[in-house]
Design a protein around this motif. Structure first.
Motif, PDB file in Angstrom:
ATOM      1  N   LEU A  30       2.735   2.250  -9.515  1.00 26.45           N
ATOM      2  CA  LEU A  30       3.292   2.945  -8.638  1.00 26.45           C
ATOM      3  C   LEU A  30       2.123   3.496  -7.912  1.00 26.45           C
ATOM      4  O   LEU A  30       2.382   3.625  -6.633  1.00 26.45           O
ATOM      5  N   GLY A  31       0.900   3.915  -8.387  1.00 22.99           N
ATOM      6  CA  GLY A  31      -0.140   4.354  -7.737  1.00 22.99           C
ATOM      7  C   GLY A  31      -0.951   3.594  -6.745  1.00 22.99           C
ATOM      8  O   GLY A  31      -0.889   3.714  -5.505  1.00 22.99           O
ATOM      9  N   MET A  35      -0.688   3.551  -2.365  1.00 20.89           N
ATOM     10  CA  MET A  35      -1.807   3.118  -1.738  1.00 20.89           C
ATOM     11  C   MET A  35      -1.601   2.257  -0.517  1.00 20.89           C
ATOM     12  O   MET A  35      -2.431   2.106   0.334  1.00 20.89           O
ATOM     13  N   SER A  36      -0.773   1.505  -0.809  1.00 20.37           N
ATOM     14  CA  SER A  36      -0.537   0.257   0.247  1.00 20.37           C
ATOM     15  C   SER A  36      -0.055   0.547   1.563  1.00 20.37           C
ATOM     16  O   SER A  36       0.600   1.646   1.736  1.00 20.37           O
ATOM     17  N   GLY A  37      -0.175  -0.200   2.420  1.00 22.78           N
ATOM     18  CA  GLY A  37       0.376  -0.047   3.944  1.00 22.78           C
ATOM     19  C   GLY A  37      -0.781   0.712   4.790  1.00 22.78           C
ATOM     20  O   GLY A  37      -1.869   0.959   4.365  1.00 22.78           O
ATOM     21  N   GLY A  38      -0.173   1.298   5.707  1.00 18.93           N
ATOM     22  CA  GLY A  38      -0.953   2.112   6.791  1.00 18.93           C
ATOM     23  C   GLY A  38      -1.812   1.233   7.780  1.00 18.93           C
ATOM     24  O   GLY A  38      -2.798   1.730   8.423  1.00 18.93           O
ATOM     25  N   GLY A  39      -1.882  -0.040   7.615  1.00 19.72           N
ATOM     26  CA  GLY A  39      -2.631  -0.796   8.515  1.00 19.72           C
ATOM     27  C   GLY A  39      -2.020  -0.950  10.019  1.00 19.72           C
ATOM     28  O   GLY A  39      -0.997  -0.356  10.297  1.00 19.72           O
ATOM     29  N   SER A  40      -2.839  -1.570  10.738  1.00 21.53           N
ATOM     30  CA  SER A  40      -2.439  -1.318  12.206  1.00 21.53           C
ATOM     31  C   SER A  40      -2.158  -3.102  12.499  1.00 21.53           C
ATOM     32  O   SER A  40      -2.930  -3.947  12.337  1.00 21.53           O
ATOM     33  N   GLU A  41      -1.094  -3.312  13.536  1.00 27.40           N
ATOM     34  CA  GLU A  41      -1.021  -4.546  13.891  1.00 27.40           C
ATOM     35  C   GLU A  41      -1.991  -5.059  14.995  1.00 27.40           C
ATOM     36  O   GLU A  41      -2.378  -6.236  15.086  1.00 27.40           O
ATOM     37  N   GLU A  48      -3.647   6.364  12.348  1.00 30.33           N
ATOM     38  CA  GLU A  48      -4.035   7.643  11.350  1.00 30.33           C
ATOM     39  C   GLU A  48      -3.290   7.655  10.119  1.00 30.33           C
ATOM     40  O   GLU A  48      -3.652   8.434   9.253  1.00 30.33           O
ATOM     41  N   ASP A  49      -2.362   6.708   9.928  1.00 34.72           N
ATOM     42  CA  ASP A  49      -1.510   6.808   8.705  1.00 34.72           C
ATOM     43  C   ASP A  49      -2.655   6.221   7.243  1.00 34.72           C
ATOM     44  O   ASP A  49      -2.144   6.596   6.075  1.00 34.72           O
ATOM     45  N   VAL A  50      -3.533   5.768   7.628  1.00 31.98           N
ATOM     46  CA  VAL A  50      -4.647   5.302   6.620  1.00 31.98           C
ATOM     47  C   VAL A  50      -5.202   6.486   5.903  1.00 31.98           C
ATOM     48  O   VAL A  50      -5.562   6.460   4.867  1.00 31.98           O
ATOM     49  N   PHE A  51      -5.388   7.815   6.671  1.00 35.39           N
ATOM     50  CA  PHE A  51      -5.840   9.086   6.028  1.00 35.39           C
ATOM     51  C   PHE A  51      -4.807  10.101   5.521  1.00 35.39           C
ATOM     52  O   PHE A  51      -4.755  11.211   5.608  1.00 35.39           O
ATOM     53  N   LEU A  58      -2.569  11.535  -3.406  1.00 34.47           N
ATOM     54  CA  LEU A  58      -1.419  11.253  -4.332  1.00 34.47           C
ATOM     55  C   LEU A  58      -1.820  10.002  -5.115  1.00 34.47           C
ATOM     56  O   LEU A  58      -1.661   9.974  -6.289  1.00 34.47           O
ATOM     57  N   ALA A  59      -1.865   8.963  -4.434  1.00 35.20           N
ATOM     58  CA  ALA A  59      -2.055   7.646  -4.830  1.00 35.20           C
ATOM     59  C   ALA A  59      -3.137   7.615  -5.900  1.00 35.20           C
ATOM     60  O   ALA A  59      -3.159   7.132  -7.054  1.00 35.20           O
TER      61      ALA A  59
END
Length: 81
Positions: A30-31, A35-41, A48-51, A58-59
């Motif tokens: 789950l952790g 943590m996954s995602g937040g990349g940019s196309e 900014e979602d990376v931070f 949380l993760a």
């Protein structure tokens, strides 16, 4: 010469240890999912979602709690109860 006594196979842990261990592994998974995602196309655009709180606080905390649960499952001695 045959031995009349059967050699019964024993597991390293008890059933409760394996249940706690599986819970710990699920919390770790789950952790990592959190943590996954937040990349940019587009590589030229910063996302900014990376931070975000989810990925920074949380993760990793969830993963560490999962490791703590698995360590507890390994060290727990059900016969001592």
């Amino acid at each position: 010469m045959k031995n009349n006594s059967e050699h019964k196979q024993e597991f390293l842990f008890e059933k409760v240890n394996y249940k706690i261990l599986l819970i710990g592994i699920a919390v770790i998974a789950l952790g990592f999912i959190l943590m996954s995602g937040g990349g940019s196309e587009d590589p030229n655009v910063f996302n900014e979602d990376v931070f975000s709180f989810r990925r920074i606080r949380l993760a990793p905390t969830t993963v560490l709690i999962g490791f703590g649960i698995t360590i507890y499952a390994i060290l727990k001695n059900p016969k001592k109860a």
